[in-house]
Structure formats: C-alpha cells, structure tokens
Design an enzyme around this catalytic site. Structure first.
Site, mmCIF file in Angstrom:
data_model
loop_
_atom_site.group_PDB
_atom_site.id
_atom_site.type_symbol
_atom_site.label_atom_id
_atom_site.label_comp_id
_atom_site.label_asym_id
_atom_site.label_seq_id
_atom_site.Cartn_x
_atom_site.Cartn_y
_atom_site.Cartn_z
ATOM 1 N N ASP D 236 7.638 -36.130 -16.516
ATOM 2 C CA ASP D 236 7.853 -34.988 -17.823
ATOM 3 C C ASP D 236 9.509 -35.485 -18.265
ATOM 4 O OD1 ASP D 236 5.673 -33.528 -17.723
ATOM 5 O OD2 ASP D 236 6.336 -31.439 -16.550
ATOM 6 N N ALA D 237 9.992 -36.738 -18.231
ATOM 7 C CA ALA D 237 10.898 -36.752 -18.244
ATOM 8 C C ALA D 237 10.877 -38.111 -19.596
ATOM 9 C CB ALA D 237 12.288 -36.908 -17.015
#
Lengths: 292, 292, 292, 292
Positions: D236-237
């Site tokens: 999620d980065a």
C-alpha cells in the site's frame, strides 16, 4: 445561527447520553412540557451497536416552572438517575470563556477573533496565551490580554502550572490550541477533559506528529486535510470533531501545501469551536456525536 | 508561495496570449535565455477550439541584459508584434495597489486583511471604501485609511466619480468588492477592465442577483456555493475566477445557509485575489485561464 | 445497509409528516411499544418556519399484536386522523417495482443494474423502456425485458398511454429516467406523483433544459454538477433529492465535461434511487426531507 | 475524450522525463515540426526541487516523415541520449491489453466493464482472473474469458507463475487489481513495474492493510477515502494515482461506510485506469505526474 438562536427567548440546552431504553424521549419531553417549557430543537441518535442513546434538546424557559438555577438538580433527581444518564445543561445567554493558545502563525487566530468580533461566535476570550511574542500585536488589535509564557524543557512544569492558575482565576471553560506548537502535559489535559480543542494539520490518522505537510509531499498524496479534535493524553488520537480536505497535485511544493492547508486549518478549527460553543457536540469514548 | 516565490531573486512574469502558431514557446524561451534570464516557471495552454495560445513565464532578471524598464518595449518590438500577442509584464518586487470596497459584513474584509498582515497576500491596500460606517473600526485596527461614500440614487454618479479620482490619485491597480452591496456603474467598470473582482454568494449562474441564499432555500438545493469573478457591465456574468461549494440539507434555515456560505465567500474571494496578485490569471473573452 | 437492514427481522417503516404539535413522538412510539413492536430506527425533524413535523420510524413486527395487513388502518384510525398526518407504511421484505427509462447512453443504466445485481439495491426491474434500440443488448445481459417505444410528435400521446398500461399491468411502483432524452407529458407525470426520479446533468437550477454541458463550457464555470429530482410538470423544477459536483478547469473541452459529468450523473441518480427504495426520503411541497 | 481524441488522425504520444536542462522543449517540438508532425497537445512540468523535467506531447503522424515503427529509434538516437531521457512512445490506434484481477465484490468490475463496453475506456481485456468463482457470471455477461486460480499458502508460487505465463501468452500490457483480496508476490510485481494498478479502500497512508473501514469506524473519522496506486513491493505504499473522499458521520455503521466507500473505490480506480490507458500518467520515484 440555527433554529435555536432564531429565538429571542432564554433557552436551556440539554446534552445527554445513556444506555438505550424505551421511553426516554417521552419522559424528557413530558418533563419539559409539563413545566411549561417550549421545545425548539430536538434531535436524538441511537448507536445500535453500543446500545447507547444520545439526545440534544433546546427549550425556551421564559415560563418554565422550575427556576433556572434548579433545573439541573430537578433533572438529575427526576430523570438522570433513573436512566443512568451522563448529561449537561447550558443556557443560551451565557457565553463560555475560552483560553486561546498560539505560537507564531496567525491564520487560525485571526479567523477566530474575526468571528468573535462579528458576533458569529458567541464566546468570551479573556486571554491569549503564547510561548512567543509574535502575535501580541494581533491580540492588541482586538484588545485581548496577551500572556507570554516562554517554554523550555526546564520550566515546562511550572509554566503549565502558572497557565492553569491563570485560567482558573478567569473561570476558563475550555481551551483552543490554534496552531500552538507545544505538546501539553497529561496533567494539563486532564484538567480540561474533552474541553481542549486542537487543530492538526493533516487528515488524521494519516501523518500524526510533526511536519505533516512535509510527510504528505514525500508520500505524494493527491489530497491534503486538516482535523480538529479534543486533546487526550494520546498524541493526535483524541475524538475527532471536524475534518476537511483539498485536492493537490504533483505541482504543489511543500510551501504550497502549507499555504493551501492553512485555509483548511482555520475553517476546520473554527467549525469545531462553533459546534462546541453552541453545544451541538458530545464526546463519548473516542468519538464525537454532532447534532447539526 | 509557489515555485516563483521560492526564489530570492528579482523576477519578471510574462502573461500572454495570441493566435496559436508554431514556434512561440521556442522563440520566447530563446529570447529569455539569450539575454541571460533564468526561467523558473513556464506553463502554457492551447485552446484547440479557439486556436489560441496562452503562456505564463517567470524568469530571474538579476543578470538580464536588457534593463528592467526596457524589457516591455523590447519584448513588444521583437516578439509581440510578430505573433499578434496580447501581453503583460510584471515584476515580483512590486506590490499591486488594491482598493477594497465593503458595506457592513466583515468576514471577507477580515480574511483579506489578515492574509495581508501575515504576508501571505503581497498587496498594498491604500484605501477601504464603504457606503456605511460599520466597518471603519476594522480598518482602524489595521491602520488602513477608511473612506466613507454615502450612496443614494441622487448622488451615485458624483460619488463614483469621487471614488475614481481618489483611486487614481493613489495609483490603484485593481479593485476588490468584498460583499459591497451596491451595483456599480458601467463607467466605473470600464475604468478597470478585468481589474474589479467581485464575490457573489451563489454558485453562478444559479441565483444571479439579490438574496441568493433565500432563493437557494426556496428551491431546496442540497449544495450551496460562492463565485468570484471579474466584474463586467453584465450583472454577475463576468469571467469566473474561482467557485466552491458546501453540502447543505433540509435542516438548514436561510440563516444557517448564510452562516455556512460566509466561509465559502471569504475563501473563494481570497483565492481569486491571490491568483490575481500573483499573476496566475488571465481573462480572455468571458473566461479565465488559471496557471496554478 | 444501514441500521435498519442490519436486522434479519421483518420490519415496518413509517414515513409521516403533519402540522407540528406536542406529543406526536410520544404517541407514535407508545403505539409501537404497546403493540410489541421494537423500534430500530427513529429520526424526526421539525421545520420551525413551516411548523411541520416529519418522522421516519422503523420497527420490528415479528411479535406485533396487529396483523401486518391491518397496521395501516389501525395507524390511520388511532393516530393519523388526530394529527392530520400524511403518511405511508412500507415493509422491508417487499421490493418495490421500478420501470427504467433510457435512450442511448449506458452509464446510468449499467450503474443501476450492477447495483441491483449485487444486491445493494433491493428493487425489482420488470421492464426497461426506451425510445431507441441501442441499449437492448444491455437489458439482455441482465435478462430484463426490454420494450421499445419509438417516439415522435405524432405518436407521443398513444405511446405514453401504452407505456402507462404496460406499467400498470406489472404493478410498477416508481419510475426512473436514466438519461431518458424525452420530455414526458403532464398526464404521465400525474400518474406517478413524486414517484418519477430524473437525473439532470447540471447543478440545478443552473443550466435548466437541453445541453447543459455546452452551456457550462460557454459560461466558463469552474465546477460542474448533476442533480437527481422528482419530476413535476414544471421542467427540471421538481423537488431535488441529491446533488454532487466536480471541479473543472479552462482546459476541459465540452467533451471532457461530458465525460467527467457522467460519473456524477450515475452516482447522484443511484443515490437517489437508494434513498427512495429504502424509504429514507419524503417530498413535501417542492422540497425533500432525507433521513440518512 | 480530450483534445487528443478529438482528432480522427493517427497520433503518437510521447511521455518523457529527464534532468532539467535548457532547450528541451524547443528541441523536441522542432524535431516534430521538421518531420511534418502536428502537435495537438503539449504540457510540461519542472520539479524545481528535484531539477527534473517532465513532458507529454501528442502529435498527428499522418504526414510524418519517419515511419511509425522507426520513430522510437530516431527519437532515442537524436534526442533521448543527449538529454538522458527516460521516455515512452505510444500510438492512439493501439489499445493496451489489460488483465483484470477480482475476488468476490463486483462493483469495480462492473464499473470497468461498462466503461469498456460503452467505448469510454479504450482497452482490451483478454482475461479476468480470480481466486473465486463468484464473478464468473459477470465475465460471462460481457463475454470475457474468466480464469479461476484457486489460491492458498501451498500453491501460491506456482499459481502466480501460471498467471504470469497466461498473461505473457496474451501480451498483457498492464494489470488492474479490482478489489483482488490477495497479496501478490515481489516476483509478480517486478514483472510489471508501475504497470499494476490497485485500489485501496482508504485514504492512504491512513489505514494501510486489512479492514480499513473497520479501522476508520473505530477511529471515528468524519471523512472516508479511496486510493488508487501503482503496486510496489512495499504494501500500500506505491505511487498514488488518484484519491477521493466522502463525508461520513457518527451515524454511519461499518456496513454503511463499506456501502458508501464502494462508490469511491470504483470511481477512483476507473479514473486511474483512464489516465494510464490514455497515457496521461508518469511515475517517477514514488510519485506520479498527471497531465490532465
């Protein structure tokens, strides 16, 4: 200026919550009607998961049978105990007293003072407290006493103690941290539970702590935000009151994020103060219920 | 504070538009480079339907071969004529002079003055003009000369004439109507073409004219708005600069719409002023091009 | 899926409004409690200006003393007459029947059908009606009967009559115009009062009528919108249910506005259908009250 | 449908970035003009902090002197090397091939397929891949081959290998995870660098990981969001492409947040796909540059 303030009568505002039970609304409205109160606002909410009932009632008390100073007692005796309520009672003709904490940035301070000055925000501000002298000139413009408390590691405990004494002396009801760049101690916080409003310059829980715009730029977000919340001893983790956001793009430098964020911060903080001052707001556990 | 103001150098800002043709960017950037200018911002836009080219360039001129006061002439002679450009040249070290018109409401006035005071808005305000005395106290707080021009049907022509003379005397560059509740005449408007910024308290073109919040309430809209625009002789129909909106509900009375709308108005007006003052804004025909 | 649908019980939903009077909430909640109903949702609103009271109550009726088919009568006799209520009663286990009107554009149609298909939208769609054949293939994908009614000036009256007969035969409860590019007649509209939902591709009341995106582009607005509303005989002027907006810029061509607007249209229309189907919505005079 | 697609000509789209240097725009536009290309879109951006130059140019190549299949080579030789460019060249008549990964929820899948079906999204979808069979019926409606890869701890490595082979066989250009509830391995991710688009159901970086709506409810936020991003090996980065938000209140249960969030998710994911497919998007380091 909502329905409530449309009246020129004197009103009482009841904010309460309790375990959900049958008959609460009936009982409370009956109490008001029987004593010649005239309800001008009533909103209620039931949290079905927590099985908890919340209500805000505002009623005119010009003809009320019970004297103003005894309503609290009567309500407690006749209703609150029966339903194990947590409640508070306010009167529309009493302005709460607010202590305003600032450091160097003026945008939130100006926004609050201009709303107070125009009568939109019905609050008294007996003091502006700061760890720097930068904003004394703003306080002076509005003829508000400015108190300078220099802060460092050594003097923090005693300075906070002095601040609390000053606030107590002036019967301060609640505190607003308008971009006050200091972490305040647990002792201070616990003196004003759910009565200290802070503005954090990010969309919490993203970017807790220092320099959120730098972190937002580093992460490459497409939206920035601001969050007003009650201060608890857990940093940036207290009950959230208001949040708002603005779109940004890859073109925005950190400086540009800071500039755009200021508008969010001041609006989001002033809205929270408005809700608090107009008694539209309750905090329970780590959340807020807002009646607007 | 964008890329432009990140520099401490002296810069020139060129805003131009012309019929779309090949080679414009090359030619302009070459002119700047050859004369030792350093471009720190360049953005351009082509309207393919209108076949029109728009550009904003900002360049450092500390080492520029052409003296500052002659850049306009050289550019006109060497480039503008060839491409039939409409253009303007500004310098980052000269603050534009703004005349601020108000009536009784203070929210936009405070917002503008607090931004000027904090240095966010780089503008000089030699005068606040009003048809009422209500806001003189605000002008006084900020030490800005306040001029009272009472307006009625009989004296309107001569009062506007006097206002224009006062503005001319102080070399006013542009005008902001910060909830100024007067219709200004064509003569006045034509003295400052695309240099008078108004804030209208609705989402234009909905609710043109007086009492837009009353009309919005009557219509039962679920969103209200505010619009800043350049004033033309056609009421509320000039080029739109900024718009913003807020959700409302059936619960909101007219008074509540007015209260919520004030926040939109002040932010939308201040953003428009910021774009204008920072030369990020061009109007052509009835539209604006914004480089941000 | 709100609090109401969190239950697996059978529920009744009461939507009512009447002149504001003391004791309505007490009386209605007492009626439900005394008959062994269990309230799982209650929200009420008082319009202080119109002096009108609105309420939505949902209650479990598994143990209700009054048989389901008689609740309406009992409520009317025992409560509604006394308070001059306008009211309706619905049951959570009955899906309303919707007629869906389309022309050539598929975005709203797909959005509605995919929500129905996933179970998010609890509605039956016995028919898709169109004046063109373009979208028959979409109806086929979802196995929904598609009826083609070619429309022209000459046959409009008889075609609408045939549509109404078809709808009557299938016990249609309400109608959705999902970008149906025909003006429907007063006779048709009056057969389904406050039961025809339309999506208009502008931020009403701006840009009433045809080609709103062209008009928005021409006007140079910085925000576009979409509006869902109940259809009345006054074009684009019925009670507004939902509105939403999106920022646009000078770069957006008419085609780009159309593309961006489609997303607004489908979301705003589907939200309105959701509120209608879940009985969260009342219309009174020219406004809607939404309990969400 | 932007300016680019307004043409019926064949066009080439150049996306490039390189260290900022003087003369890049001139050089590139000269190259296009001299070879009889007609520029229909040009936008550029300079990151002054990173000193990096980004540009998107689209030009008609019907009369272009250099054959289509050789433009890349010529550009590389004549321009890219000189300026140390990273670049890509696309043609408007070639639809990229997309692999679509889903699990059980249909909202994003339907949104993408309905846009493809209507021609709004110019993409080929040779395969829908899922770890469950739930959405096969949706794939069938649109006649798209559906491949079921059951996933568990034991078979993950070989199943991903099989997926990659299948994708390679069909010349898949990029991947969309439309609420695919599996963590994909580094090997898979590195096979499609900045070519895997995911939708995360929160306002990143808030609520990374599983069950973000539950976490948002627990935290008491007043706004929820959705984020589309390129997948990197850091969960999620990856570079954020699009984000959007919606206001919620204390009334919203987790189920209601999930329902409201779905609308955000599908719109935010489809917008990201649109930008990717229309070559309006570049990723560099951990950020995206979007030309819209």
């Amino acid at each position: 200026m909502d329905q409530a303030t449309a009246t020129t009568s004197k009103t009482a505002i009841l904010l309460m919550h309790c375990p959900d039970q049958k008959g609460i609304i009936s009982h409370i409205t009956l109490f008001i009607h029987e004593n010649q109160g005239n309800i001008i606002y009533l909103d209620q909410y039931v949290d079905r998961v927590e099985k908890r009932f919340y209500m805000r009632v505002e009623f005119e008390i010009d003809q009320f049978n019970i004297p103003e100073e005894k309503i609290y007692d009567y309500f407690e005796t006749l209703l609150a105990k029966k339903y194990t309520m947590t409640f508070n009672l306010y009167f529309n003709d009493r302005k709460p007293k607010m202590a305003l904490f600032v450091t160097k940035m003026s945008h939130c301070l100006y926004d609050i003072l201009s709303r107070t000055d125009s009568g939109e925000l019905k609050v008294e501000i007996p003091m502006i407290i700061s760890n720097h002298l930068h904003l004394k000139k703003v306080a002076d413009k509005f003829n508000i006493p400015f108190y300078h408390f220099e802060m460092n590691k050594e003097n923090k405990v005693e300075q906070e103690k002095a601040q609390l004494e000053l606030m107590k002396k002036h019967n301060i009801n609640f505190v607003v941290l308008a971009r006050y760049m200091q972490i305040i101690s647990s002792d201070f916080i616990e003196s004003y539970p759910n009565k200290i409003i802070n503005i954090h310059h990010s969309f919490l829980p993203a970017f807790v702590g220092a320099k959120p715009y730098h972190a937002a730029h580093e992460r490459g977000v497409k939206i920035i935000g601001a969050t007003s919340h009650y201060v608890t001893t857990d940093l940036d983790a207290g009950p959230i009151i208001e949040q708002d956001v603005a779109k940004v793009s890859h073109k925005d430098t950190v400086k540009e994020l800071i500039r755009k964020g200021k508008d969010l911060e001041k609006i989001v903080l002033s809205r929270a103060i408005y809700q608090h001052v107009n008694r539209k707001l309750m905090a329970y556990k780590n959340k807020t219920i807002i009646f607007d």
